[in-house]
Design a protein around this motif. Structure first.
Motif, mmCIF file in Angstrom:
data_model
loop_
_atom_site.group_PDB
_atom_site.id
_atom_site.type_symbol
_atom_site.label_atom_id
_atom_site.label_comp_id
_atom_site.label_asym_id
_atom_site.label_seq_id
_atom_site.Cartn_x
_atom_site.Cartn_y
_atom_site.Cartn_z
ATOM 1 N N UNK A 59 -3.809 2.830 -6.522
ATOM 2 C CA UNK A 59 -3.069 1.944 -7.442
ATOM 3 C C UNK A 59 -3.466 2.243 -8.876
ATOM 4 N N UNK A 60 -4.827 2.562 -9.114
ATOM 5 C CA UNK A 60 -5.196 2.888 -10.650
ATOM 6 C C UNK A 60 -4.560 4.085 -10.766
ATOM 7 N N UNK A 61 -4.348 5.069 -9.814
ATOM 8 C CA UNK A 61 -3.866 6.496 -10.337
ATOM 9 C C UNK A 61 -2.457 6.025 -10.675
ATOM 10 N N UNK A 62 -1.746 5.255 -9.969
ATOM 11 C CA UNK A 62 -0.287 5.054 -10.426
ATOM 12 C C UNK A 62 -0.191 4.529 -11.559
ATOM 13 N N UNK A 63 -1.022 3.519 -11.998
ATOM 14 C CA UNK A 63 -0.964 2.819 -13.382
ATOM 15 C C UNK A 63 -1.323 3.746 -14.436
ATOM 16 N N UNK A 64 -2.333 4.522 -14.184
ATOM 17 C CA UNK A 64 -2.804 5.538 -15.407
ATOM 18 C C UNK A 64 -1.580 6.103 -15.754
ATOM 19 N N UNK A 65 -0.812 6.897 -14.843
ATOM 20 C CA UNK A 65 0.295 7.535 -15.191
ATOM 21 C C UNK A 65 1.197 6.908 -16.039
ATOM 22 N N UNK A 66 1.539 5.503 -15.997
ATOM 23 C CA UNK A 66 2.436 4.722 -16.792
ATOM 24 C C UNK A 66 1.958 4.283 -18.240
ATOM 25 N N UNK A 67 0.532 4.884 -18.645
ATOM 26 C CA UNK A 67 0.107 4.572 -20.011
ATOM 27 C C UNK A 67 0.381 5.833 -20.811
ATOM 28 N N UNK A 68 0.768 5.350 -22.176
ATOM 29 C CA UNK A 68 1.108 6.523 -23.017
ATOM 30 C C UNK A 68 -0.394 7.149 -23.585
ATOM 31 N N UNK A 69 -1.505 6.237 -23.568
ATOM 32 C CA UNK A 69 -2.706 6.688 -24.214
ATOM 33 C C UNK A 69 -3.935 5.848 -23.467
ATOM 34 N N UNK A 70 -3.630 5.554 -22.243
ATOM 35 C CA UNK A 70 -4.851 5.006 -21.410
ATOM 36 C C UNK A 70 -5.246 3.632 -22.252
ATOM 37 N N UNK A 71 -4.510 2.981 -22.994
ATOM 38 C CA UNK A 71 -4.842 1.667 -23.503
ATOM 39 C C UNK A 71 -4.572 0.609 -22.308
ATOM 40 N N UNK A 92 0.724 -1.189 0.091
ATOM 41 C CA UNK A 92 -0.117 0.001 0.014
ATOM 42 C C UNK A 92 0.837 1.225 0.027
ATOM 43 N N UNK A 93 2.111 1.135 0.407
ATOM 44 C CA UNK A 93 2.991 2.476 0.456
ATOM 45 C C UNK A 93 3.513 2.638 -1.219
ATOM 46 N N UNK A 94 3.481 1.524 -1.851
ATOM 47 C CA UNK A 94 4.072 2.019 -3.421
ATOM 48 C C UNK A 94 3.404 3.103 -3.951
ATOM 49 N N UNK A 95 2.213 3.140 -4.303
ATOM 50 C CA UNK A 95 1.563 4.264 -4.840
ATOM 51 C C UNK A 95 1.788 5.637 -3.914
ATOM 52 N N UNK A 96 1.841 5.567 -2.618
ATOM 53 C CA UNK A 96 2.034 6.724 -2.105
ATOM 54 C C UNK A 96 3.526 7.146 -2.071
ATOM 55 N N UNK A 97 4.638 6.468 -2.134
ATOM 56 C CA UNK A 97 5.827 6.569 -2.354
ATOM 57 C C UNK A 97 6.149 7.264 -3.773
ATOM 58 N N UNK A 98 5.306 6.567 -4.851
ATOM 59 C CA UNK A 98 5.282 7.066 -6.301
ATOM 60 C C UNK A 98 4.892 8.652 -6.320
ATOM 61 N N UNK A 99 3.588 8.685 -5.608
ATOM 62 C CA UNK A 99 3.150 10.151 -5.573
ATOM 63 C C UNK A 99 3.864 11.172 -5.056
ATOM 64 N N UNK A 100 4.609 10.657 -3.906
ATOM 65 C CA UNK A 100 5.706 11.581 -3.142
ATOM 66 C C UNK A 100 6.995 11.881 -3.876
#
Length: 747
Positions: A527-539, A438-446
């Protein structure tokens, strides 16, 4: 449907000749690749540029050889006889003989009719033939005549639930191997439609257990990389799995389908060099997954920009440099507009050092210039009093420090997150140095808020390197589907000899051309927020089952969870035919799911298996469960095929593993038991906890003394019920439920 040929000659002899011809060409290609690899490796007396080029070619040949080896098993599996004449053979990869395609890659448009043609829409196909081989020998043929009259079509459609049903059912009767197998030869029409949906689509595959949704997602990854190679070769595909056990279970599928340039990760592994060493409570996971945590992190960071009540004294060469509160505040406000926290901090330090230089210069005789001015500026920057004073005004922090500070101070956390209850705050408090999933997306956001980076790699490809890759692909008379090109597009510099997945794994900000999420119902909003940032076109391809949600922060409604992420730009594709479980097991599981309100759609199982469900009440479920496991092992485990599992609660897992080991040694002997149980993730006989078997299948499952759904809380009860539902739906042949006498379990 019949296993007789459609011509006057012996169909087995006919197909054996064609299979021999295909394998003959396959062997020629493999031999040529081996020769090229050997020749490349033995080149000597090369300069640095030639050595780099040699290594690039060697890596390409090794990649191609690996894919050839992976695709050799059941290389050809289908044939289409067209109404207008001509035949198309379908297989795992494309092969050319001169300019003639003798084997079509299953992903090509020309091969799609093998999966999509029906009695009502035959797509120009006269008949479809399923070809089963064993060690290159044709052992079974199954034909479907599709060029029928309307009346014949209606009759055939009513008689069978599936097209190609026989081939599929035959594959289900085979023993499991402890690894997921590809379904490329038995893909069904509704599955194929999902696999071939456009890259631009965000597809949500809602499927009950056994509907093949995970396999469909993997085949979709292979299809997209083949069909959209130019678009994906520099960005790649990411697959998110629910656990390491699941990743080990699926990791043979994609190489067999001709693809290796795919990064497979769990959410715990999404930050380079950050290791998870701690497990959150269910409540803590839910709170950390709340999107409001973004505002908590922003507020915590802003608290690190301040003006201390007592501004420290600063002296340089006997000159006092006094700082006023308004000067600090003005520099802070200007620096905040410069960018993320660390960028702003550097701007603040530069501004304040310039201010201090001006203050110093105004108090000494003459104007400082040249080397004298540079020397004083350096002294200001390195002065310990200056560093101390400015660090108090804009703290030097890291994402790790931020979370440790936040989750070790209840009062501070409550002040920053007034929406949290006392219980929720208490669930987040932990020791410093711990990291949970659960800390992973928090660290990523930070990291984003701080401007912290983890050494991103330069992934820009040069045009001459792209030409080199394309030219290499045409080196042999082989279809380009045989090997992925993204490896070839790595830089010719020795320091850049890494595959696309390796480079993507090292770069926190890497964006993928397509992302596949399995067991997606478990992901939190963060976690969805983190993954969305890793998509070039939300595919995205999103795979899951809301009836199997086992997390407090998980999804019970796709619309409620995904609409805030993707808006209306996603399509729901349900799968409701259970190919894995016997009908008796599927109906029992569905009945239980309905009773517990798990929102599971009706399951349609394709086959009935005699004695596939057994329920036992006894005084000692552990002893009886071990006996049943040994009996199932004798029935279903043969040679290198067949898997059975005893599933129990997490607390009993270790104890039951020891009891099973002893019982197996008594029955099979120590040496044979070690062979059957020491294969790690590939063990043919396993003891698994009820929490760790999602997405995995076995020939037989013994479920002992399963934990009762909680009566305390509605959501906790649903989670416990979902875990039982998952456990009940793991077997392909037999389920044994062993419960204590009088236990009120199930219906």
């Amino acid at each position: 449907m019949t296993n007789k040929g459609m011509g006057s000659s012996d169909p087995y002899e006919l197909e054996q000749k064609r299979v021999d011809r295909i394998y003959g060409r396959f062997d020629e290609v493999k031999k040529l690749v081996k020769e090229r690899l050997s020749s490349t490796r033995t080149q000597k007396d090369l300069n640095l540029t030639s050595m780099t080029e040699r290594d690039s070619f060697a890596a390409m040949y090794e990649d191609r050889l690996s894919l050839l080896r992976a695709g050799e098993y059941r290389l050809v599996f289908g044939k289409l006889a067209m109404k207008e004449g001509g035949e198309r053979y379908i297989g795992r990869m494309g092969l050319l003989e001169g300019q003639e395609p003798i084997l079509l890659d299953w992903r090509t448009k020309a091969a799609s009719a093998f999966y999509e043609a029906t009695f009502l829409d035959n797509m120009g196909v006269r008949f479809r033939r399923h070809i089963t081989t064993q060690n290159r020998k044709v052992i079974k043929l199954e034909d479907e005549l599709l060029d029928l009259t309307p009346a014949e079509s209606e009759r055939e459609l009513k008689e069978g639930l599936l097209s190609g049903e026989g081939a599929l059912l035959a594959s289900l009767e085979e023993g499991r191997t402890g690894k997921m197998g590809d379904i490329v030869s038995t893909i069904q029409r509704e599955q194929d439609k999902i696999i071939r949906m456009p890259l631009e689509s965000t597809v949500v595959v809602q499927g009950a257990p056994g509907t093949g949704k995970s396999a469909v997602a993997l085949h979709r990854a292979a299809y997209l990389l083949y069909t959209y190679r130019e678009k994906l070769q520099n960005s790649g595909v990411l697959i998110i799995g629910p656990s390491q056990a699941f990743i080990h279970y699926i990791d043979d599928v994609l190489p067999c389908l001709g693809e290796t340039d795919i990064l497979i990760r769990t959410m715990s592994e999404m930050l380079p060099r950050v290791k998870v060493n701690y497990s959150d409570s269910p409540l803590a996971s839910k709170v950390k997954g709340d999107l409001r945590m973004v505002h908590v992190l922003k507020a915590a960071i802003q608290r690190c920009i301040r003006v201390p009540k007592q501004i420290p004294d600063i002296f340089l060469n006997g000159v006092e440099l006094k700082l006023r509160r308004e000067e600090i505040e003005r520099a802070q406000e200007m620096a905040k507009a410069a960018g993320p926290y660390e960028v702003g901090r550097r701007a603040f330090l530069d501004s304040m050092c310039s201010l201090l230089f001006n203050k110093y210069e105004s108090q000494v005789e003459g104007i400082l210039s040249g080397e004298d001015a540079d020397f004083i500026r350096l002294r200001i920057r390195t002065n310990s009093q200056v560093r101390y004073a400015l660090n108090l005004c804009w703290l030097p922090i890291s994402s790790r420090w931020l979370l440790d500070d936040l989750f070790s101070k209840p009062a501070k956390l409550k002040a920053l997150a007034p929406w949290m209850s006392e219980e929720e705050v208490a669930s987040l408090i932990r020791e410093k140095g711990k990291t949970s999933e659960g800390d992973i997306p928090l660290l990523d956001t930070a990291m984003d808020l701080l401007g912290e980076d983890l050494v991103p790699k330069n992934t820009k490809r040069k045009s001459d390197e792209e030409e080199f890759a394309k030219a290499t692909m045409d080196l042999f008379g082989v279809s380009s589907s045989l090997v992925s090109t993204s490896y070839l597009l790595s830089s010719l510099s020795p320091s850049e000899q890494k595959s696309l997945p390796e480079r993507a794994a090292e770069d926190r900000k890497w964006q993928f051309g397509h992302i596949i999420v399995d067991e997606a119902q478990e992901l939190t909003p963060m976690q969805w927020r983190m993954l969305k940032k890793r998509s070039t076109s939300y595919s995205f391809t999103i795979v899951g089952d809301i009836a199997q949600t086992t997390s407090l922060a998980g999804t019970r409604s796709w619309k409620k969870r995904l609409s805030p992420v993707f808006g209306k730009d996603w399509v729901l594709c349900p799968l409701d035919i259970d190919y894995r479980n016997p009908k008796e097991v599927a109906e029992k599981a569905w009945e239980f799911a309905q009773k517990e309100g798990l929102n599971s759609g009706e399951i349609r199982a394709v086959r009935s298996v005699k004695d596939s469900l057994e329920e036992i009440e006894c005084d000692d479920p552990q002893e009886e469960g071990v006996k049943k496991l040994v009996k199932c092992a004798k029935e279903f485990v043969h040679s290198s095929r067949g898997t059975v599992a005893l599933i129990t609660g997490k607390k009993l897992e270790r104890e039951m593993r020891e009891k099973v080991q002893s019982a197996l040694e008594r029955e099979f002997g120590k040496a044979e038991t070690e062979k059957l149980t020491q294969g790690g993730w590939k063990s043919q006989i396993a003891v698994r906890s009820i929490e760790d078997i999602k997405g995995i299948e076995y020939d037989a499952v013994v479920l002992i003394d399963p934990p009762q759904p909680s009566e305390k809380n509605g959501e906790e009860r649903k989670i416990a019920a979902s875990r039982l539902y998952v456990a009940m739906t793991r077997p392909t042949q037999k389920l044994v439920i062993v419960k204590r006498k009088g236990a009120r379990l199930f219906i």
